[in-house]
Design a protein around this motif. Structure first.
Motif, PDB file in Angstrom:
ATOM      1  N   GLY A   1      42.374 108.892  25.794  1.00 19.05           N
ATOM      2  CA  GLY A   1      41.451 109.757  26.503  1.00 19.05           C
ATOM      3  C   GLY A   1      40.675 110.579  25.521  1.00 19.05           C
ATOM      4  N   GLU A   2      39.620 111.214  25.984  1.00 19.62           N
ATOM      5  CA  GLU A   2      38.894 112.053  25.054  1.00 19.62           C
ATOM      6  C   GLU A   2      39.542 113.415  25.041  1.00 19.62           C
ATOM      7  OE1 GLU A   2      34.945 112.782  27.218  1.00 19.62           O
ATOM      8  OE2 GLU A   2      35.568 110.725  27.584  1.00 19.62           O
ATOM      9  N   SER A   3      39.416 114.055  23.892  1.00 18.96           N
ATOM     10  CA  SER A   3      39.978 115.381  23.718  1.00 18.96           C
ATOM     11  C   SER A   3      39.412 116.284  24.805  1.00 18.96           C
ATOM     12  CB  SER A   3      39.565 115.884  22.350  1.00 18.96           C
ATOM     13  OG  SER A   3      40.197 117.089  22.088  1.00 18.96           O
ATOM     14  N   ASN A   4      40.286 116.966  25.554  1.00 21.32           N
ATOM     15  CA  ASN A   4      39.771 117.818  26.617  1.00 21.32           C
ATOM     16  C   ASN A   4      40.261 119.248  26.508  1.00 21.32           C
ATOM     17  OD1 ASN A   4      42.409 117.572  27.429  1.00 21.32           O
ATOM     18  ND2 ASN A   4      41.984 116.180  29.117  1.00 21.32           N
ATOM     19  N   MET A   5      40.822 119.601  25.377  1.00 17.31           N
ATOM     20  CA  MET A   5      41.246 120.999  25.197  1.00 17.31           C
ATOM     21  C   MET A   5      41.529 121.270  23.725  1.00 17.31           C
ATOM     22  SD  MET A   5      45.127 120.881  26.494  1.00 17.31           S
ATOM     23  CE  MET A   5      45.216 122.600  26.017  1.00 17.31           C
ATOM     24  N   GLY A   6      41.739 122.561  23.413  1.00 16.41           N
ATOM     25  CA  GLY A   6      42.069 122.927  22.040  1.00 16.41           C
ATOM     26  C   GLY A   6      40.836 122.898  21.157  1.00 16.41           C
ATOM     27  N   VAL A   7      41.063 122.939  19.844  1.00 11.95           N
ATOM     28  CA  VAL A   7      39.935 122.977  18.918  1.00 11.95           C
ATOM     29  C   VAL A   7      39.222 121.639  18.920  1.00 11.95           C
ATOM     30  CG1 VAL A   7      41.017 124.658  17.409  1.00 11.95           C
ATOM     31  CG2 VAL A   7      41.305 122.234  16.929  1.00 11.95           C
ATOM     32  N   ASP A   8      37.952 121.668  18.599  1.00 15.41           N
ATOM     33  CA  ASP A   8      37.191 120.438  18.431  1.00 15.41           C
ATOM     34  C   ASP A   8      37.818 119.664  17.268  1.00 15.41           C
ATOM     35  OD1 ASP A   8      35.425 118.446  17.866  1.00 15.41           O
ATOM     36  OD2 ASP A   8      33.644 119.739  17.802  1.00 15.41           O
TER      37      ASP A   8
ATOM     38  N   GLY B   1      41.564 103.400  20.404  1.00 13.85           N
ATOM     39  CA  GLY B   1      41.304 103.959  21.729  1.00 13.85           C
ATOM     40  C   GLY B   1      41.256 102.857  22.755  1.00 13.85           C
ATOM     41  N   LEU B   2      41.126 103.255  23.999  1.00 18.81           N
ATOM     42  CA  LEU B   2      40.958 102.256  25.052  1.00 18.81           C
ATOM     43  C   LEU B   2      39.476 102.189  25.410  1.00 18.81           C
ATOM     44  CD1 LEU B   2      44.032 102.908  27.312  1.00 18.81           C
ATOM     45  CD2 LEU B   2      43.737 101.313  25.438  1.00 18.81           C
ATOM     46  N   ARG B   3      39.079 101.108  26.074  1.00 22.07           N
ATOM     47  CA  ARG B   3      37.642 100.934  26.202  1.00 22.07           C
ATOM     48  C   ARG B   3      36.985 101.932  27.145  1.00 22.07           C
ATOM     49  NH1 ARG B   3      36.601  95.657  29.852  1.00 22.07           N
ATOM     50  NH2 ARG B   3      38.692  95.456  30.710  1.00 22.07           N
ATOM     51  N   ALA B   4      37.788 102.657  27.919  1.00 29.05           N
ATOM     52  CA  ALA B   4      37.191 103.670  28.775  1.00 29.05           C
ATOM     53  C   ALA B   4      36.846 104.928  27.976  1.00 29.05           C
ATOM     54  CB  ALA B   4      38.155 104.020  29.898  1.00 29.05           C
TER      55      ALA B   4
ATOM     56  N   GLU C   1      32.106 106.931  20.771  1.00 34.91           N
ATOM     57  CA  GLU C   1      31.376 107.630  19.713  1.00 34.91           C
ATOM     58  C   GLU C   1      32.216 108.758  19.129  1.00 34.91           C
ATOM     59  OE1 GLU C   1      27.827 108.196  21.972  1.00 34.91           O
ATOM     60  OE2 GLU C   1      26.685 106.999  20.526  1.00 34.91           O
ATOM     61  N   LEU C   2      33.079 109.364  19.965  1.00 36.84           N
ATOM     62  CA  LEU C   2      33.935 110.425  19.452  1.00 36.84           C
ATOM     63  C   LEU C   2      34.977 109.847  18.505  1.00 36.84           C
ATOM     64  CD1 LEU C   2      34.480 112.798  22.485  1.00 36.84           C
ATOM     65  CD2 LEU C   2      33.213 113.234  20.382  1.00 36.84           C
ATOM     66  N   LEU C   3      35.601 108.738  18.914  1.00 36.50           N
ATOM     67  CA  LEU C   3      36.584 108.107  18.034  1.00 36.50           C
ATOM     68  C   LEU C   3      35.934 107.829  16.687  1.00 36.50           C
ATOM     69  CD1 LEU C   3      38.256 105.456  20.371  1.00 36.50           C
ATOM     70  CD2 LEU C   3      38.997 107.781  19.893  1.00 36.50           C
ATOM     71  N   ASN C   4      34.683 107.389  16.770  1.00 35.00           N
ATOM     72  CA  ASN C   4      33.940 107.034  15.569  1.00 35.00           C
ATOM     73  C   ASN C   4      33.720 108.239  14.656  1.00 35.00           C
ATOM     74  OD1 ASN C   4      32.697 104.654  14.439  1.00 35.00           O
ATOM     75  ND2 ASN C   4      30.756 105.746  14.597  1.00 35.00           N
TER      76      ASN C   4
ATOM     77  N   GLY D   1      36.052  98.310   5.555  1.00 34.23           N
ATOM     78  CA  GLY D   1      36.839  97.829   6.692  1.00 34.23           C
ATOM     79  C   GLY D   1      36.697  98.751   7.879  1.00 34.23           C
ATOM     80  N   LYS D   2      36.854  98.139   9.022  1.00 30.86           N
ATOM     81  CA  LYS D   2      36.714  98.842  10.281  1.00 30.86           C
ATOM     82  C   LYS D   2      37.840  99.861  10.456  1.00 30.86           C
ATOM     83  CE  LYS D   2      36.485  97.113  14.845  1.00 30.86           C
ATOM     84  NZ  LYS D   2      35.585  96.624  15.828  1.00 30.86           N
ATOM     85  N   HIS D   3      37.504 101.033  10.956  1.00 30.60           N
ATOM     86  CA  HIS D   3      38.521 102.064  11.170  1.00 30.60           C
ATOM     87  C   HIS D   3      38.628 102.506  12.622  1.00 30.60           C
ATOM     88  CE1 HIS D   3      38.832 102.050   6.882  1.00 30.60           C
ATOM     89  NE2 HIS D   3      39.753 102.990   6.893  1.00 30.60           N
ATOM     90  N   VAL D   4      37.788 101.954  13.482  1.00 29.03           N
ATOM     91  CA  VAL D   4      37.850 102.297  14.905  1.00 29.03           C
ATOM     92  C   VAL D   4      38.102 101.018  15.695  1.00 29.03           C
ATOM     93  CG1 VAL D   4      36.573 103.211  16.881  1.00 29.03           C
ATOM     94  CG2 VAL D   4      36.259 104.209  14.611  1.00 29.03           C
ATOM     95  N   PHE D   5      39.117 101.040  16.529  1.00 36.15           N
ATOM     96  CA  PHE D   5      39.446  99.863  17.332  1.00 36.15           C
ATOM     97  C   PHE D   5      39.494 100.256  18.798  1.00 36.15           C
ATOM     98  CE2 PHE D   5      41.201  99.252  13.134  1.00 36.15           C
ATOM     99  CZ  PHE D   5      40.715  97.994  12.811  1.00 36.15           C
TER     100      PHE D   5
END
Ligand SMILES: *[C@@H]1O[C@H](CO)[C@@H](O)[C@H](O)[C@H]1NC(C)=O
Ligand SMILES: *[C@@H]1O[C@H](CO)[C@@H](O)[C@H](O)[C@H]1NC(C)=O
Ligand SMILES: *[C@@H]1O[C@H](CO)[C@@H](O)[C@H](O)[C@H]1NC(C)=O
Ligand SMILES: *[C@@H]1O[C@H](CO)[C@@H](O)[C@H](O)[C@H]1NC(C)=O
Ligand SMILES: *[C@@H]1O[C@H](CO)[C@@H](O)[C@H](O)[C@H]1NC(C)=O
Length: 757
Positions: free
Chosen positions: A376-383, A413-416, A420-423, A432-436
């Protein structure tokens, strides 16, 4: 009329559920939930917290992948009318320069094929033909038409992207952006380096529904990790050669952070844990011994394995790390349901600072790998960007160019998710790729099973695969028990007999001595192990244990005596090691210490026994002639006494003392307590009594004899035990001198095992 009655009925149902509010106040409803052309499943019906997952046919995707039923009785996200499965598209390939794409189309759907041709003067690099795959990606690699006149090669224009920058000399930059709703995964910018290579790696333009298949992830992440773990020198000509290189005196710190927020089901979390165990297991095949930090995060961060212990003299053995993972309880999340990615990175930063304070010089040369799994995307705490930047600055020390090799941040991450945040959190300037982006956690185990090609790790005993992916039963079964051998003996006196055996080194098979009769010739014996070259292996000699003598107690009421019922078979040639043919681990060898995750120095035979045969009931397995796995429990301590007592019930035995029939050299299984075991059948003799520990197999016994053969009566090869149908197996801990004499012999033309004290 019909219509009206339908809708009245619907309204009634809705009304009822509102009116009976006290009972079903929180229930979600199915209004607008359905998807045209597809399906959905609910994890807990319409109850609070139920997870709805949409499913579309091959080549289609659901624009909304899942919904959660909230305590308020509403779905999140809220359902809207007319949801339908849509056709998967691949990104626009028409961005191709200096050549032609055929056929030209406005849109490309799954299975559409494109071909690429360059104008004269230009040479084609990459794939000449590409097919749009069901995960929304083109097969093969980006086609590039280039004359290669500049210092760096043309870095290409990935499908769906726009590139600025046409000059590819030292220090020149190219930048990328993606068209329309496509998201850029990977670096936005690449720089031509003095080495003639581009910084970073090729970016991708992905739709929200695009994901990486397990095969893609295991190949890319596996090879990255592999090169992180091998200290091999880098080959400057090889684009993919280099990753982190471990300097002498440096350490490898691996930080693993797992999302346990409310969007994660307990079952999924278990998959995460299994996956981490598998990852740690894979890493243990290499010479490096990393320090682990394993964190769980939701609203709060919980440490499962604390990296600080490695720096304060309290390092845990890998076996204990595995145990801590097993013991971790997936708790109630009433007050701990958020997704605080920031807090996880803050914790990692703090732990890094601690290590640095302990030993600054060592930290300077240490490699750090952060692997985060989040759904999931971060939804609380520090950026999260803040602690991520702190971590980067901390490791880079104002010298990013030189020091970026000491830090890798991988985001899964999952595709939902918001890709861009994971990135933004990953280290994109590294090769090499670092985001999957995964299609679901269910396939994680496949990724890590496939990840590091084990066929090359010849020295690893007991390695096997657990799962059936290839739909090839034959091959899958061989990969699950790659050590299993079938032995056929053509006796001098006529009839052939069959036994099982286990490959214990590339040259030797361990089996039972009673499989042979006096006078059997080695040319009458054959061993079946399919190793890619041959199936049937020729035998040089067989070596029964010198103390084995079946007639020794004939006059003492024991017509057949099975003490020391073990034998080794030396093959004429080594078996070729592969995923389908590989030795099992033998206890009290250095090779097995690795499998048991016991540190290499100071470990004794006793320690192996403590790990493998410690409890009153130890889970173990044997195999049938038909390669079926049987489950049983080895009875130890007081339970063993009762177990061997039944030996007196075997036909023909008149001896009064069970200990005379079943000496201390035997392990006992069978019976119905505490659970009903499977029994050994006639053809199972000589096979391994084995335990699976952390994805490795260790043999603890050799199947010898049983009270009664009830399999024949039932006409099956896997049969449940009755109360007194016990089986006796030679205990390998008691056969050490014999095993060591032949298998530990380092003066011969075969590779020996290293035996422990
Ligand atoms: C719908 O569900 C059934 C089983 O309930 C399944 O066999 C079928 O493949 C699903 N169809 C789609 C399009 O997902
Ligand atoms: C695409 O090709 C695969 C394999 O040839 C086939 O199984 C599948 O049905 C095709 N899908 C579509 C949407 O045409
Ligand atoms: C760290 O690495 C450098 C070269 O990479 C080496 O000269 C130095 O001795 C190393 N320091 C330690 C403490 O190992
Ligand atoms: C959650 O927080 C509330 C209020 O702070 C508290 O009353 C409750 O006991 C907490 N629940 C758990 C499981 O900790
Ligand atoms: C086995 O034991 C019997 C009885 O003691 C003895 O006669 C015989 O020679 C022994 N056989 C071997 C091969 O040692």
């Amino acid at each position: 009329m019909a219509l009206t009655s339908c809708c009245t009925l619907l309204a009634l149902i809705t009304g009822a559920s509102i009116m009976s509010g006290v009972l079903s106040y929180n229930e979600c409803t199915d209004t607008h939930l359905s998807i045209k052309g597809g399906n959905y499943t609910l994890s807990k019906g319409f109850e609070t917290n139920s997870l709805l997952t949409y499913d579309c046919p091959y080549g289609y995707y659901a624009p909304v992948q899942s919904r959660r039923c909230l305590a308020s009785g509403k779905w999140r996200p809220l359902p809207k009318r007319n949801l339908e499965c849509k056709m998967v598209k691949c990104p626009d390939p028409m961005v191709f320069e200096h050549g032609e794409v055929t056929p030209p189309q406005d849109r490309y759907y799954v299975n559409d094929t494109t071909t690429y041709e360059c104008f004269s003067d230009y040479k084609l690099y990459g794939s000449a033909t590409r097919i749009c795959k069901a995960n929304g990606k083109w097969s093969g690699s980006t086609p590039i038409c280039s004359r290669n006149t500049d210092h760096c090669p043309d870095p290409g224009i990935p499908a769906g992207s726009r590139r600025t920058g046409h000059i590819f000399n030292i220090g020149e930059k190219v930048t990328y952006r993606c068209e329309g709703s496509l998201k850029l995964i990977g670096p936005k910018e690449r720089t031509c380096k003095e080495s003639g290579l581009w910084s970073g790696h090729e970016p991708e333009c992905q739709f929200d529904y695009t994901y990486d298949t397990p095969e893609e992830v295991s190949e890319v992440f596996g090879s990255a990790l592999k090169s992180s773990l091998t200290t091999a020198e880098l080959d400057p000509n090889e684009q993919e050669g280099k990753k982190i290189r471990l300097d002498k005196g440096g350490n490898l710190n691996i930080f693993i952070a797992l999302d346990a927020s409310d969007s994660i089901e307990e079952e999924q979390f278990k998959q995460f844990i299994e996956m981490v165990k598998k990852l740690i297991d894979k890493i243990s095949y290499y010479e490096v011994t990393p320090n682990y930090d394993i964190l769980i995060f939701a609203t709060k961060v919980t440490t499962i394995v604390d990296i600080k212990n490695y720096y304060t003299g309290n390092a845990k053995s890998l076996a204990d790390v595995m145990k801590d993972l097993d013991d971790f309880k997936f708790g109630e999340k009433e007050n701990d349901s958020g997704t605080n990615i920031g807090a996880a990175f803050v914790k990692i930063y703090e732990d890094m600072s601690f290590i640095n304070t302990r030993n600054k010089k060592q930290f300077l040369n240490s490699s750090n790998i952060i692997i985060m799994f989040t759904d999931g995307e971060s939804n609380m705490g520090v950026d999260p960007k803040r602690p991520v930047n702190e971590i980067k600055n901390f490791v880079y020390r104002n010298n990013k160019e030189e020091r970026q090799k000491f830090l890798d941040i991988y985001m899964f991450g999952l595709r939902a998710d918001d890709k861009e945040l994971l990135n933004e959190y990953a280290t994109l300037d590294n090769e090499g790729k670092h985001v999957f982006v995964l299609d679901g956690v269910e396939k994680l185990h496949q990724i890590f099973d496939d990840m590091i090609d084990e066929s090359t790790s010849v020295g690893l005993c007991g390695l096997h695969k657990d799962y059936n992916y290839k739909d090839d039963r034959e091959s899958t079964i061989r990969q699950q028990q790659p050590w299993l051998a079938t032995i056929t003996v053509n006796h001098a006196d006529g009839l052939p007999s069959k036994c099982l055996g286990s490959l214990v080194t590339p040259r030797f098979i361990l089996t039972a001595a009673h499989c042979f009769k006096f006078g059997d010739a080695s040319h009458g014996i054959s061993v079946d192990i399919k190793d890619g070259q041959t199936t049937v292996h020729k035998v040089k000699r067989y070596i029964p244990h010198p103390n084995y003598n079946s007639t020794l107690k004939k006059d003492a009421g024991i017509p057949e005596f099975f003490d020391f019922d073990v034998a080794l078979i030396e093959l004429q040639k080594d078996v070729k090691i592969s995923v389908e043919a590989r030795p099992i681990c033998l206890p009290c060898t250095k090779e097995a210490s690795g499998a048991l995750k016991l540190s290499s120095s100071g470990v004794k035979c006793k320690d192996h026994e403590r790990v493998l045969l410690n409890n009153e009931f130890e889970d173990a397995n044997i195999m049938s002639q038909k390669r079926e796995k049987k489950n049983l429990k080895i009875k130890l301590g007081a339970s063993r006494d009762a177990c061997i007592e039944d030996a007196k019930k075997a036909a023909g035995i008149t001896a009064k003392n069970a200990k005379d029939i079943v000496t201390d050299n035997f392990l006992c299984t069978g019976g119905i307590n505490p659970e009903t075991d499977h029994v050994a059948c006639k053809g199972d003799s000589g096979g391994a009594l084995f335990k699976e520990q952390y994805y490795r197999t260790v043999q603890v016994g050799v199947v010898s004899w049983g009270v009664e053969d009830i399999c024949k009566d039932e006409g099956k090869t896997v049969v449940n035990s009755r109360e007194h149908t016990r089986d006796y197996h030679i205990n390998l801990f008691k056969m050490q001198p014999f095993l060591k004499k032949y298998l530990g012999d380092d003066t011969k033309d075969y590779a020996p095992l290293t035996f422990l004290e």
